[in-house]
Design a protein around this motif. Structure first.
Motif, PDB file in Angstrom:
ATOM      1  N   ASP A 196      30.935  53.542  56.224  1.00  0.00           N
ATOM      2  CA  ASP A 196      30.097  52.449  55.766  1.00  0.00           C
ATOM      3  C   ASP A 196      30.781  51.713  54.622  1.00  0.00           C
ATOM      4  OD1 ASP A 196      28.164  50.747  55.052  1.00  0.00           O
ATOM      5  OD2 ASP A 196      26.729  52.256  54.352  1.00  0.00           O
ATOM      6  N   PRO A 197      31.514  50.644  54.953  1.00  0.00           N
ATOM      7  CA  PRO A 197      32.284  49.973  53.906  1.00  0.00           C
ATOM      8  C   PRO A 197      31.394  49.360  52.833  1.00  0.00           C
ATOM      9  CG  PRO A 197      32.398  48.731  55.957  1.00  0.00           C
ATOM     10  CD  PRO A 197      31.649  49.992  56.253  1.00  0.00           C
ATOM     11  N   SER A 198      30.126  49.055  53.184  1.00  0.00           N
ATOM     12  CA  SER A 198      29.304  48.401  52.164  1.00  0.00           C
ATOM     13  C   SER A 198      28.945  49.367  51.040  1.00  0.00           C
ATOM     14  CB  SER A 198      28.055  47.777  52.769  1.00  0.00           C
ATOM     15  OG  SER A 198      27.558  48.592  53.778  1.00  0.00           O
ATOM     16  N   SER A 199      28.903  50.675  51.346  1.00  0.00           N
ATOM     17  CA  SER A 199      28.601  51.582  50.246  1.00  0.00           C
ATOM     18  C   SER A 199      29.862  52.038  49.526  1.00  0.00           C
ATOM     19  CB  SER A 199      27.805  52.790  50.747  1.00  0.00           C
ATOM     20  OG  SER A 199      28.595  53.533  51.627  1.00  0.00           O
ATOM     21  N   SER A 200      31.029  51.812  50.135  1.00  0.00           N
ATOM     22  CA  SER A 200      32.241  52.267  49.449  1.00  0.00           C
ATOM     23  C   SER A 200      32.968  51.123  48.726  1.00  0.00           C
ATOM     24  CB  SER A 200      33.188  52.977  50.423  1.00  0.00           C
ATOM     25  OG  SER A 200      33.549  52.134  51.473  1.00  0.00           O
ATOM     26  N   LEU A 201      32.494  49.875  48.913  1.00  0.00           N
ATOM     27  CA  LEU A 201      33.097  48.757  48.170  1.00  0.00           C
ATOM     28  C   LEU A 201      32.178  48.377  47.019  1.00  0.00           C
ATOM     29  CD1 LEU A 201      34.173  46.444  51.162  1.00  0.00           C
ATOM     30  CD2 LEU A 201      35.699  47.785  49.699  1.00  0.00           C
ATOM     31  N   ASN A 202      32.762  48.076  45.889  1.00  0.00           N
ATOM     32  CA  ASN A 202      31.964  47.670  44.732  1.00  0.00           C
ATOM     33  C   ASN A 202      31.393  46.267  44.978  1.00  0.00           C
ATOM     34  OD1 ASN A 202      31.068  46.697  42.271  1.00  0.00           O
ATOM     35  ND2 ASN A 202      32.577  47.873  41.115  1.00  0.00           N
ATOM     36  N   PRO A 203      30.044  46.141  45.023  1.00  0.00           N
ATOM     37  CA  PRO A 203      29.440  44.860  45.410  1.00  0.00           C
ATOM     38  C   PRO A 203      29.715  43.735  44.410  1.00  0.00           C
ATOM     39  CG  PRO A 203      27.755  46.416  44.666  1.00  0.00           C
ATOM     40  CD  PRO A 203      29.044  47.171  44.740  1.00  0.00           C
ATOM     41  N   SER A 204      30.029  44.114  43.161  1.00  0.00           N
ATOM     42  CA  SER A 204      30.201  43.043  42.168  1.00  0.00           C
ATOM     43  C   SER A 204      31.647  42.562  42.084  1.00  0.00           C
ATOM     44  CB  SER A 204      29.730  43.538  40.794  1.00  0.00           C
ATOM     45  OG  SER A 204      30.587  44.579  40.388  1.00  0.00           O
ATOM     46  N   MET A 205      32.538  43.207  42.818  1.00  0.00           N
ATOM     47  CA  MET A 205      33.943  42.809  42.732  1.00  0.00           C
ATOM     48  C   MET A 205      34.387  41.997  43.938  1.00  0.00           C
ATOM     49  SD  MET A 205      35.752  45.915  40.634  1.00  0.00           S
ATOM     50  CE  MET A 205      36.876  46.472  41.724  1.00  0.00           C
ATOM     51  N   THR A 206      35.183  40.949  43.668  1.00  0.00           N
ATOM     52  CA  THR A 206      35.734  40.200  44.794  1.00  0.00           C
ATOM     53  C   THR A 206      36.765  41.087  45.500  1.00  0.00           C
ATOM     54  OG1 THR A 206      37.548  39.317  43.483  1.00  0.00           O
ATOM     55  CG2 THR A 206      35.523  37.981  43.570  1.00  0.00           C
ATOM     56  N   VAL A 207      37.069  40.700  46.718  1.00  0.00           N
ATOM     57  CA  VAL A 207      38.070  41.438  47.492  1.00  0.00           C
ATOM     58  C   VAL A 207      39.379  41.493  46.706  1.00  0.00           C
ATOM     59  CG1 VAL A 207      39.440  41.371  49.604  1.00  0.00           C
ATOM     60  CG2 VAL A 207      36.997  40.764  49.679  1.00  0.00           C
ATOM     61  N   GLU A 208      39.718  40.362  46.111  1.00  0.00           N
ATOM     62  CA  GLU A 208      40.979  40.282  45.378  1.00  0.00           C
ATOM     63  C   GLU A 208      41.013  41.291  44.224  1.00  0.00           C
ATOM     64  OE1 GLU A 208      41.837  36.409  43.643  1.00  0.00           O
ATOM     65  OE2 GLU A 208      43.944  36.799  44.138  1.00  0.00           O
ATOM     66  N   ARG A 209      39.897  41.366  43.502  1.00  0.00           N
ATOM     67  CA  ARG A 209      39.879  42.280  42.356  1.00  0.00           C
ATOM     68  C   ARG A 209      39.950  43.738  42.800  1.00  0.00           C
ATOM     69  NH1 ARG A 209      35.446  42.642  37.959  1.00  0.00           N
ATOM     70  NH2 ARG A 209      36.436  44.450  37.017  1.00  0.00           N
ATOM     71  N   THR A 210      39.229  44.033  43.889  1.00  0.00           N
ATOM     72  CA  THR A 210      39.285  45.398  44.432  1.00  0.00           C
ATOM     73  C   THR A 210      40.730  45.794  44.743  1.00  0.00           C
ATOM     74  OG1 THR A 210      37.087  45.179  45.393  1.00  0.00           O
ATOM     75  CG2 THR A 210      38.506  46.844  46.368  1.00  0.00           C
ATOM     76  N   LEU A 211      41.425  44.904  45.440  1.00  0.00           N
ATOM     77  CA  LEU A 211      42.797  45.232  45.844  1.00  0.00           C
ATOM     78  C   LEU A 211      43.738  45.220  44.641  1.00  0.00           C
ATOM     79  CD1 LEU A 211      43.042  43.153  49.162  1.00  0.00           C
ATOM     80  CD2 LEU A 211      42.560  45.597  48.910  1.00  0.00           C
ATOM     81  N   ALA A 212      43.587  44.185  43.792  1.00  0.00           N
ATOM     82  CA  ALA A 212      44.515  44.021  42.661  1.00  0.00           C
ATOM     83  C   ALA A 212      44.430  45.208  41.702  1.00  0.00           C
ATOM     84  CB  ALA A 212      44.214  42.716  41.926  1.00  0.00           C
ATOM     85  N   GLU A 213      43.200  45.698  41.495  1.00  0.00           N
ATOM     86  CA  GLU A 213      43.059  46.821  40.557  1.00  0.00           C
ATOM     87  C   GLU A 213      43.769  48.065  41.050  1.00  0.00           C
ATOM     88  OE1 GLU A 213      39.253  47.849  38.879  1.00  0.00           O
ATOM     89  OE2 GLU A 213      39.334  45.982  37.742  1.00  0.00           O
ATOM     90  N   LEU A 214      43.643  48.313  42.353  1.00  0.00           N
ATOM     91  CA  LEU A 214      44.349  49.468  42.915  1.00  0.00           C
ATOM     92  C   LEU A 214      45.862  49.329  42.731  1.00  0.00           C
ATOM     93  CD1 LEU A 214      42.554  50.078  46.315  1.00  0.00           C
ATOM     94  CD2 LEU A 214      42.756  51.693  44.427  1.00  0.00           C
ATOM     95  N   LEU A 215      46.353  48.124  43.024  1.00  0.00           N
ATOM     96  CA  LEU A 215      47.805  47.887  42.930  1.00  0.00           C
ATOM     97  C   LEU A 215      48.286  48.071  41.488  1.00  0.00           C
ATOM     98  CD1 LEU A 215      48.021  44.700  45.211  1.00  0.00           C
ATOM     99  CD2 LEU A 215      48.774  47.014  45.798  1.00  0.00           C
ATOM    100  N   ARG A 216      47.414  47.652  40.547  1.00  0.00           N
ATOM    101  CA  ARG A 216      47.781  47.736  39.130  1.00  0.00           C
ATOM    102  C   ARG A 216      47.711  49.195  38.643  1.00  0.00           C
ATOM    103  NH1 ARG A 216      44.861  47.888  34.797  1.00  0.00           N
ATOM    104  NH2 ARG A 216      42.933  47.466  35.915  1.00  0.00           N
ATOM    105  N   VAL A 217      46.566  49.832  38.912  1.00  0.00           N
ATOM    106  CA  VAL A 217      46.374  51.197  38.394  1.00  0.00           C
ATOM    107  C   VAL A 217      47.434  52.155  38.953  1.00  0.00           C
ATOM    108  CG1 VAL A 217      44.797  53.185  38.451  1.00  0.00           C
ATOM    109  CG2 VAL A 217      43.921  50.896  37.944  1.00  0.00           C
ATOM    110  N   HIS A 218      47.716  51.993  40.233  1.00  0.00           N
ATOM    111  CA  HIS A 218      48.695  52.904  40.842  1.00  0.00           C
ATOM    112  C   HIS A 218      50.127  52.387  40.749  1.00  0.00           C
ATOM    113  CE1 HIS A 218      45.903  55.884  42.636  1.00  0.00           C
ATOM    114  NE2 HIS A 218      45.053  54.870  42.524  1.00  0.00           N
ATOM    115  N   LYS A 219      50.287  51.257  40.055  1.00  0.00           N
ATOM    116  CA  LYS A 219      51.639  50.677  39.848  1.00  0.00           C
ATOM    117  C   LYS A 219      52.420  50.580  41.159  1.00  0.00           C
ATOM    118  CE  LYS A 219      52.279  52.190  35.078  1.00  0.00           C
ATOM    119  NZ  LYS A 219      51.136  53.099  34.799  1.00  0.00           N
ATOM    120  N   ILE A 220      51.749  50.006  42.168  1.00  0.00           N
ATOM    121  CA  ILE A 220      52.386  49.908  43.490  1.00  0.00           C
ATOM    122  C   ILE A 220      53.441  48.810  43.492  1.00  0.00           C
ATOM    123  CG2 ILE A 220      51.962  49.580  45.971  1.00  0.00           C
ATOM    124  CD1 ILE A 220      50.445  51.968  45.021  1.00  0.00           C
TER     125      ILE A 220
END
Ligand SMILES: Nc1ncnc2c1ncn2[C@@H]1O[C@H](COP(=O)(O)OP(=O)(O)OP(=O)(O)O)[C@@H](O)[C@H]1O
Ligand SMILES: [Mg+2]
Length: 324
Positions: free
Chosen positions: A101-125
């Motif tokens: 269920d992607p709707s419960s695993s995605l943060n509703p207040s974050m844009t798609v870009e922020r969701t992806l960008a944060e992962l890339l930043r935190v994990h230094k990809i």
């Protein structure tokens, strides 16, 4: 040669009920065995399906491999290295999950870009100045228009949300992708495109995929090989072609006989699967499918059958496997 992903004697138990109450009454502390001593390997680039009724331990197996639930005993290794209890950030990245269920695993207040960008930043990809470009590439990979980078989950369709869920898993550049009922919540019309996307990504990126579903048709569509689970056990492990051509375990046969499209005819004495699986807290002796099995004999009550066969991917756990 060592296997790419190796699961050895893996057991996961959950403590249920009150341990204190049980001790006071002098009862044994109840443990629910969700995954019971499972052993298998997955080759690099292989697509392995896991199928079985609700509650048989599919998600628990997936979560143990991903490191989301602790392993009670046994081991998991990837590319020769252990995937233990304490995983470094770099190790954790290597196995990613796509949830039902992607709707419960995605943060509703974050844009798609922020969701992806944060992962890339935190994990230094990627370096900071490459983050935007990488977000765009991830959208291309999952075949979503880049304009949706500015969208929030609420404004996306179910299929689009699931593609974002896949992009999020891919952002961490995993070696293994575990999709747990990844299309179960989607309209039938958008299931096939998402399954095709997963197949395509596996080829393009050389991913190893574990595809979990209660739906035999879905598993057949995406897997090279299938493990059938029943009450925490693996009862059949075969190539997809062989499994659907000649299912051997009475449980597999019953699952298939329930859906006429698989063309499995009942053998004499076989009937449709009976009742519900017994409770995982109160397992029958011997073979745990015995109380529902039309072929059960005395030995099935006394001896739990091993998962064995001519090769590691030709295994059935039954005293009387169907030989066609
Ligand atoms: N956190 C938990 N605590 C206690 N019991 C649990 C927990 N998670 C799962 N279980 C139990 O473990 C068993 C296996 O559950 P699991 O979710 O792995 O099954 P599943 O095959 O994924 O089912 P479904 O098809 O419904 O998703 C079930 O009996 C379930 O109730
Ligand atoms: Mg599940």
């Amino acid at each position: 040669m060592t296997a790419f992903l190796e699961i050895k004697d893996l057991t996961v138990t959950f403590r249920v009920g009150s341990a204190i109450a049980a001790r006071l009454k002098g009862d044994p502390v109840p443990d629910l065995v969700a995954v019971d001593d499972i052993t298998f390997t997955v080759d690099r680039g292989e697509s392995l399906g896991i199928v079985g009724e609700s509650g048989c331990g599919k998600s628990t197996l997936a979560r143990a491999i991903t490191g989301l639930v602790p392993v009670t005993s046994g081991s998991i290794s990837l590319d020769g290295g252990p995937l233990g209890k304490r995983r470094s950030k770099a190790t954790r990245r290597r196995v990613q999950m796509v949830f039902q269920d992607p709707s419960s695993s995605l943060n509703p207040s974050m844009t798609v870009e922020r969701t992806l960008a944060e992962l890339l930043r935190v994990h230094k990809i990627v370096p900071r100045d490459r983050i935007d470009a990488r977000c765009a590439e991830l959208m291309d990979l999952v075949e979503l228009p880049k304009s949706l980078l500015k969208a929030r989950p609420r404004s996306l369709s179910g299929g689009q949300r699931q593609r974002v869920g896949i992009a999020r898993a891919l952002a961490l550049e995993p070696d293994v992708l575990i999709a747990d009922e990844a299309v179960a919540a989607l309209d039938v019309s958008v299931q096939a495109p998402v399954l095709n996307l997963l197949n395509q990504l596996r080829e393009e990126l050389g991913l190893t995929v574990m595809f979990i579903s209660h739906d035999l048709a879905v598993v057949r569509y995406v897997s090279d090989r299938v493990i059938v689970m029943y009450l925490g056990n693996a009862v059949e492990d075969r190539s997809t072609v062989d499994l659907f051509e000649s299912p051997r375990h009475p449980y597999t046969r019953a699952l298939m006989a329930a859906a006429p499209k698989f063309g499995v005819k009942k053998a004499p004495g076989e009937s449709a699967i009976k009742g519900e699986p017994p409770s995982a807290l109160d397992l029958p002796s011997g073979c745990r499918f015995r109380p529902r099995c039309p072929l059960a004999e005395e030995i099935c009550e006394q001896v739990e059958p091993d998962l064995s066969g001519a090769s590691e991917t030709e295994r059935t756990a039954c005293h009387f496997p169907w030989e066609g």
